[in-house]
Scaffold this motif. Structure first.
Motif, mmCIF file in Angstrom:
data_model
loop_
_atom_site.group_PDB
_atom_site.id
_atom_site.type_symbol
_atom_site.label_atom_id
_atom_site.label_comp_id
_atom_site.label_asym_id
_atom_site.label_seq_id
_atom_site.Cartn_x
_atom_site.Cartn_y
_atom_site.Cartn_z
ATOM 1 N N GLY A 451 17.414 -4.835 8.588
ATOM 2 C CA GLY A 451 17.474 -3.738 9.306
ATOM 3 C C GLY A 451 15.592 -3.348 9.652
ATOM 4 O O GLY A 451 15.540 -3.201 11.084
ATOM 5 N N VAL A 452 15.050 -3.257 8.848
ATOM 6 C CA VAL A 452 13.631 -3.147 8.968
ATOM 7 C C VAL A 452 12.787 -4.105 9.872
ATOM 8 O O VAL A 452 12.152 -3.678 10.675
ATOM 9 N N SER A 453 13.238 -5.370 9.507
ATOM 10 C CA SER A 453 12.455 -6.444 10.251
ATOM 11 C C SER A 453 13.015 -6.232 11.827
ATOM 12 O O SER A 453 12.152 -6.332 12.770
ATOM 13 N N ARG A 456 11.317 -2.761 13.263
ATOM 14 C CA ARG A 456 10.260 -2.679 13.331
ATOM 15 C C ARG A 456 9.221 -3.866 13.944
ATOM 16 O O ARG A 456 8.106 -3.898 13.894
ATOM 17 N N GLY A 457 9.996 -5.057 14.102
ATOM 18 C CA GLY A 457 9.513 -5.930 14.576
ATOM 19 C C GLY A 457 8.523 -6.821 13.768
ATOM 20 O O GLY A 457 7.450 -7.343 13.983
ATOM 21 N N LEU A 458 9.153 -7.087 12.433
ATOM 22 C CA LEU A 458 8.227 -7.546 11.375
ATOM 23 C C LEU A 458 9.173 -8.661 10.684
ATOM 24 O O LEU A 458 10.096 -8.521 10.685
ATOM 25 N N PRO A 459 8.385 -9.737 10.461
ATOM 26 C CA PRO A 459 9.145 -10.906 9.942
ATOM 27 C C PRO A 459 9.732 -10.313 8.614
ATOM 28 O O PRO A 459 9.127 -9.541 7.707
ATOM 29 N N VAL A 460 11.071 -10.844 8.286
ATOM 30 C CA VAL A 460 11.632 -10.507 7.086
ATOM 31 C C VAL A 460 10.903 -10.746 5.607
ATOM 32 O O VAL A 460 10.940 -9.815 4.695
ATOM 33 N N LYS A 462 7.517 -10.266 5.406
ATOM 34 C CA LYS A 462 6.653 -9.264 5.347
ATOM 35 C C LYS A 462 7.121 -8.023 4.795
ATOM 36 O O LYS A 462 6.654 -7.154 4.073
ATOM 37 N N VAL A 463 8.405 -7.828 5.330
ATOM 38 C CA VAL A 463 9.083 -6.511 4.753
ATOM 39 C C VAL A 463 9.295 -6.693 3.495
ATOM 40 O O VAL A 463 9.271 -5.519 2.747
ATOM 41 N N ASP A 464 9.644 -7.840 2.938
ATOM 42 C CA ASP A 464 10.176 -7.927 1.573
ATOM 43 C C ASP A 464 8.904 -7.887 0.677
ATOM 44 O O ASP A 464 8.895 -7.257 -0.441
ATOM 45 N N SER A 465 7.690 -8.183 1.135
ATOM 46 C CA SER A 465 6.448 -8.449 0.476
ATOM 47 C C SER A 465 5.769 -6.936 0.344
ATOM 48 O O SER A 465 5.438 -6.379 -0.721
ATOM 49 N N ILE A 466 6.177 -5.906 1.353
ATOM 50 C CA ILE A 466 6.033 -4.778 1.342
ATOM 51 C C ILE A 466 6.835 -3.536 0.897
ATOM 52 O O ILE A 466 6.465 -2.333 0.693
ATOM 53 N N GLY A 467 8.112 -4.200 0.549
ATOM 54 C CA GLY A 467 9.090 -3.232 0.328
ATOM 55 C C GLY A 467 9.321 -3.335 -1.267
ATOM 56 O O GLY A 467 8.239 -2.547 -1.585
ATOM 57 N N VAL A 471 6.955 3.252 -2.664
ATOM 58 C CA VAL A 471 6.743 4.357 -1.737
ATOM 59 C C VAL A 471 5.449 4.519 -1.247
ATOM 60 O O VAL A 471 4.579 4.260 -1.932
ATOM 61 N N TYR A 472 5.270 4.954 0.027
ATOM 62 C CA TYR A 472 4.156 4.985 0.760
ATOM 63 C C TYR A 472 3.742 6.377 1.466
ATOM 64 O O TYR A 472 4.629 7.032 1.769
ATOM 65 N N LEU A 473 2.422 6.727 1.508
ATOM 66 C CA LEU A 473 2.188 7.719 2.385
ATOM 67 C C LEU A 473 2.276 7.376 3.685
ATOM 68 O O LEU A 473 2.134 6.009 4.096
ATOM 69 N N GLY A 474 2.378 8.285 4.726
ATOM 70 C CA GLY A 474 2.702 7.921 6.220
ATOM 71 C C GLY A 474 1.597 7.281 6.745
ATOM 72 O O GLY A 474 1.659 6.124 7.370
ATOM 73 N N ALA A 475 0.310 7.578 6.388
ATOM 74 C CA ALA A 475 -1.306 6.694 6.755
ATOM 75 C C ALA A 475 -0.911 5.418 6.387
ATOM 76 O O ALA A 475 -1.308 4.689 7.260
ATOM 77 N N ARG A 476 -0.642 5.107 5.106
ATOM 78 C CA ARG A 476 -0.511 3.521 4.752
ATOM 79 C C ARG A 476 0.542 2.891 5.330
ATOM 80 O O ARG A 476 0.574 1.774 5.748
ATOM 81 N N ALA A 477 1.792 3.619 5.574
ATOM 82 C CA ALA A 477 2.871 3.241 6.390
ATOM 83 C C ALA A 477 2.723 2.789 7.685
ATOM 84 O O ALA A 477 3.121 1.708 7.914
ATOM 85 N N LYS A 478 1.676 3.351 8.350
ATOM 86 C CA LYS A 478 1.257 2.951 9.688
ATOM 87 C C LYS A 478 0.541 1.815 9.701
ATOM 88 O O LYS A 478 0.823 0.731 10.412
ATOM 89 N N GLU A 479 -0.497 1.572 8.665
ATOM 90 C CA GLU A 479 -1.046 0.255 8.751
ATOM 91 C C GLU A 479 -0.302 -0.849 8.394
ATOM 92 O O GLU A 479 -0.501 -2.019 8.672
ATOM 93 N N LEU A 480 0.878 -0.481 7.619
ATOM 94 C CA LEU A 480 1.867 -1.612 7.176
ATOM 95 C C LEU A 480 2.816 -1.953 8.291
ATOM 96 O O LEU A 480 3.651 -3.141 8.368
ATOM 97 N N GLY A 481 2.835 -1.103 9.343
ATOM 98 C CA GLY A 481 3.857 -1.577 10.406
ATOM 99 C C GLY A 481 5.164 -0.776 10.273
ATOM 100 O O GLY A 481 6.055 -0.945 11.057
ATOM 101 N N LEU A 482 5.495 0.044 9.232
ATOM 102 C CA LEU A 482 6.671 0.611 8.932
ATOM 103 C C LEU A 482 6.780 1.927 9.703
ATOM 104 O O LEU A 482 7.713 2.718 10.011
#
Length: 564
Positions: A451-453, A456-460, A462-467, A471-482
């Motif tokens: 669902g995230v992939s 958000r248009g991200l490879p699965v 990558k989502v797994d690696s950052i999942g 928990v992230y702060l919004g600023a870091r989540a933006k950098e990661l594409g979430l």
């Protein structure tokens, strides 16, 4: 005929009376050179309470969008000379809401209004809020307890051991530490690493905000936090405070700054009543607040406000079917809950997106299930300090057999199939059941990643690696594409307008879902429920009555952080 004329006359009289009341309320002019007074003391929430029981138990709240609306109107209102912010607490706000409020106060200052803050005493977060105003005043005999932030968690494993209750819980993946509160007695390495990163990020944002507000170097603010707390005179010497004033002196100052013959002030509710809401194209504001469960939204003393998948799905459905609504802003403030309920809500987001733009506005927290319901929107907007991410799953049960035996109780059973005891709370999972449970957990996690992939248009991969439950702060989540953009509710509305081809300068009006109920409506419904299905007081203590109790697979943020 005379009777009909009489009825018509009474009807016209009634309409005229109502019109006069409304006109009188709106016609109570806001005096020139008025100061808008905002007192942050009562709890601030995304929505009003869902029922009378919650209101009776918790008391009144200030609805956050009303706070933003009042400041937005004041910014354009020539009769408002300035804003007085009296901060006695953060009123239950976390960094997300505090950053939105700070941004709005900055807009008022940029519009030429004065903005002053008064502190009877100051803490890390109350001073952070106050520093959005160019001028800060403190009671002379008070103190400024700037000491830097810390993160802490209460673990109950020791208590469970004393009660002979075993937490047979499992998770995917290593940072999905929601179960640690029950299974551990202190931070694991992953848990500690994550909390350290989050608190460090918050402190960096705290330092940046104070530095900008007080025109100090960030390094100087860091040193100030390390050296606190401070007596009032010390805070004044360090230029953290503009002047030490008693409250009566502060009121005299407001009168002088407003420039009137007398001090005219209006509180939040009175100003909203006397001023007019903007008109224009309609945008639906759909709220998703609290723990996520199946069924209807409500309130439980153990977990507070919770959102039901039926209620939120119906709200999204109504907004989708209303042709007068041009876009949907989906305001999420939730640390997650039921995986099934989260998916039911997400499905309605997908259906709504097919007909009109859906933009998520993340508040203080939109993690785990809170992120699940957001991931399929057209765009996601989060505050820099929003808690989000936490892509993972928790599953299991508490084995209370030992507790029963401690009380002299015993249980026995007859099971007709090997897995009939899967959720039986008097024995642990068998190895075969554990393998089955892990299979179901893996399926939920894979659906989450997929669902995230797609959303958000991200490879699965990558989502797994950052999942992995992190928990992230919004600023870091933006950098990661979430997250797509940083900002608050205003920014989400601006993005929704852009996607709906509404001119940027065009005002819009909110249609709020679920539809707010008056206290009288809540009381009437509450009395009807009590009449039809009265629950005896002893049942209130039954933990199985909690809406989360029946949910087996949970997507929950692994802790609750509140800055102080």
């Amino acid at each position: 005929m005379a009777v009909k004329k009489g009825r018509l006359f009474l009807l016209l009289l009634l309409v005229a009376a109502v019109g006069l009341i409304i006109a009188g309320t709106l016609g109570q002019a806001v005096p020139d050179k008025t100061v808008l007074e905002l007192t942050l003391a009562s709890p601030i929430a995304e929505e009003d309470w869902p029922d009378f029981g919650a209101r009776f138990w918790e008391g009144d709240v200030v609805v956050f969008r009303d706070l933003l609306a009042a400041l937005d109107r004041a910014k354009r209102d020539d009769r408002i000379a300035g804003i007085s912010l009296e901060v006695s607490s953060n009123a239950g706000m976390n960094f997300g809401k505090m950053q939105e409020l700070r941004a709005k106060l900055g807009e008022l200052t940029a519009a030429g209004k004065f903005c002053t803050a008064y502190l009877e005493e100051g803490s890390n977060v109350t001073y952070y809020l106050a520093s959005a105003c160019p001028e800060i005043y403190l009671t002379p005999t008070s103190a400024l307890t700037l000491t830097g932030l810390m993160g802490h968690t209460t673990f109950v494993r020791g208590t469970l051991d004393k009660l002979h209750i075993y937490p047979d819980l499992y998770h995917i993946a290593e940072y999905k530490t929601a179960m640690n509160l029950l299974t551990e007695k202190k931070f694991t390495a992953a848990h500690k690493e994550m909390v350290t990163d989050l608190v460090t990020g918050w402190q960096q944002q705290l330092v940046a905000g104070i530095a900008a507000g007080r025109k100090l170097e960030p390094a100087a603010v860091e040193q100030i936090l390390r050296g606190g707390p401070y007596l009032a005179e010390e805070a004044l010497a360090k230029k953290l405070i503009d002047k030490l004033l008693y409250y009566d002196q502060y009121r005299d100052l407001l009168k002088s700054k407003a420039g009137g013959d007398k001090l005219n002030t209006l509180g939040l509710k009175e100003y909203l009543t006397r001023s007019r809401a903007p008109r224009g194209p309609k945008i639906a504001l759909v709220h998703a607040t609290g723990a996520i469960v199946t069924g209807k939204s409500g309130y439980d003393p153990a977990i507070g406000r919770y959102m039901g998948s039926d209620t939120v799905a119906e709200a999204l459905r109504a907004a989708r079917k209303d042709d007068s609504v041009k876009a949907i802003v989906f305001r999420v403030d939730s640390g997650g809950g039921s995986a099934i309920a989260s998916e039911i809500i997400r499905r309605e987001v997908v259906l709504a997106r097919e007909k009109k733009p859906v933009v998520v506005s993340m508040s203080d927290v939109a993690g785990s299930g809170g992120y699940w319901i957001a991931m399929s929107a057209n765009k996601i907007v989060a505050d820099p300090g929003t808690l989000t991410g936490s892509i993972g799953v928790v599953f299991g049960k508490l084995n209370i057999k030992g507790f029963y035996e401690m009380l002299g109780l015993s249980k026995d059973y007859v099971a007709l199939a090997p897995n009939a005891t899967l959720f039986y709370e008097f024995e642990n999972f068998s190895p075969e059941q554990r393998a089955l449970m892990m299979k179901f957990m893996r399926d939920i996690y894979d659906h989450f990643l997929d669902g995230v992939s797609k959303g958000r248009g991200l490879p699965v991969e990558k989502v797994d690696s950052i999942g992995k439950g992190r928990v992230y702060l919004g600023a870091r989540a933006k950098e990661l594409g979430l997250v797509d953009e940083l900002g608050g509710l205003d920014r989400a509305v601006a993005v929704a307008k852009q996607l709906a081809n509404i001119p940027a300068e065009q005002s819009v009006q909110f249609v709020v879902y679920p539809r707010p109920k008056t206290p009288f409506q809540q009381l009437t419904e509450w009395m009807q429920v009590r009449t039809v299905g009265w629950v005896p007081p002893r049942a209130w203590l039954d933990p199985t009555r909690s809406p989360l109790w029946k949910e087996r697979a949970l997507v929950l943020v692994p802790f609750e952080l509140e800055p102080r």
